[in-house]
Motif scaffolding. Structure first.
Motif, mmCIF file in Angstrom:
data_model
loop_
_atom_site.group_PDB
_atom_site.id
_atom_site.type_symbol
_atom_site.label_atom_id
_atom_site.label_comp_id
_atom_site.label_asym_id
_atom_site.label_seq_id
_atom_site.Cartn_x
_atom_site.Cartn_y
_atom_site.Cartn_z
ATOM 1 N N ASP A 1 0.844 -1.193 0.000
ATOM 2 C CA ASP A 1 0.000 0.000 0.000
ATOM 3 C C ASP A 1 0.877 1.241 0.000
ATOM 4 O OD1 ASP A 1 0.979 0.219 2.615
ATOM 5 O OD2 ASP A 1 -0.864 -0.536 3.512
ATOM 6 N N GLY A 2 0.266 2.385 0.159
ATOM 7 C CA GLY A 2 0.991 3.650 0.124
ATOM 8 C C GLY A 2 2.058 3.793 1.185
ATOM 9 N N TRP A 3 2.004 2.979 2.227
ATOM 10 C CA TRP A 3 2.994 3.046 3.308
ATOM 11 C C TRP A 3 4.188 2.142 3.059
ATOM 12 C CZ3 TRP A 3 2.342 7.050 6.224
ATOM 13 C CH2 TRP A 3 1.054 7.551 6.421
ATOM 14 N N ASP B 1 -3.588 -1.843 -2.224
ATOM 15 C CA ASP B 1 -4.369 -0.670 -2.632
ATOM 16 C C ASP B 1 -3.871 -0.211 -3.999
ATOM 17 O OD1 ASP B 1 -2.045 0.821 -2.200
ATOM 18 O OD2 ASP B 1 -2.855 1.975 -0.528
ATOM 19 N N THR C 1 -1.441 1.466 -4.856
ATOM 20 C CA THR C 1 0.002 1.313 -5.020
ATOM 21 C C THR C 1 0.315 -0.029 -5.676
ATOM 22 O OG1 THR C 1 0.411 2.687 -3.075
ATOM 23 C CG2 THR C 1 2.221 1.255 -3.798
#
Length: 117
Positions: A27-29, A61, A63
């Motif tokens: 994901d974005g993290w 997600d 990403t």
């Protein structure tokens, strides 16, 4: 290492199939560039096929979707088949459903099936 930490492992094989295993949360993290880089290199190496094992992916997600779509484009340009393998977590499958990108990829129910489909 936590169970959500992203791990991207690349295993080339003697038969020309490159297996990219993705584990944890993408994901974005997390560092999605690791998957982009692995997919780009696999396409550039022009093996017989690239299989992306998503069975260990717990969450994905946009990403993840961006990385896989980039990989799809680079593989298409190189003429190398790209297959996404499961079984996939329902959260990961949902990403393809809600974005309408199921038709953009070739899916297999297992790595073994993906190696030969």
């Amino acid at each position: 290492m936590s169970s959500d930490e992203l791990v991207v492992a690349v295993e080339p094989s003697a038969d020309g199939v490159v297996l990219i295993s993705v584990r944890g949360s993408l994901d974005g993290w997390s560092d999605g560039d690791r998957l982009v880089d692995a997919l780009t290199k696999a396409a550039e190496d022009r093996g017989r096929r690239t299989v992306v094992d998503l069975s260990g992916l717990t969450f994905a997600d946009s990403t993840a979707l961006h990385a896989l779509l980039h990989g799809r484009r680079s593989h298409a340009a190189a003429g190398v088949p790209l297959v996404l393998a499961g079984p996939m977590n329902v959260k990961v499958l949902r990403l393809f459903e809600v974005t309408g990108t199921q038709e953009a990829f070739q899916f297999a129910s297992s790595v073994e099936q993906a190696r030969t489909c």
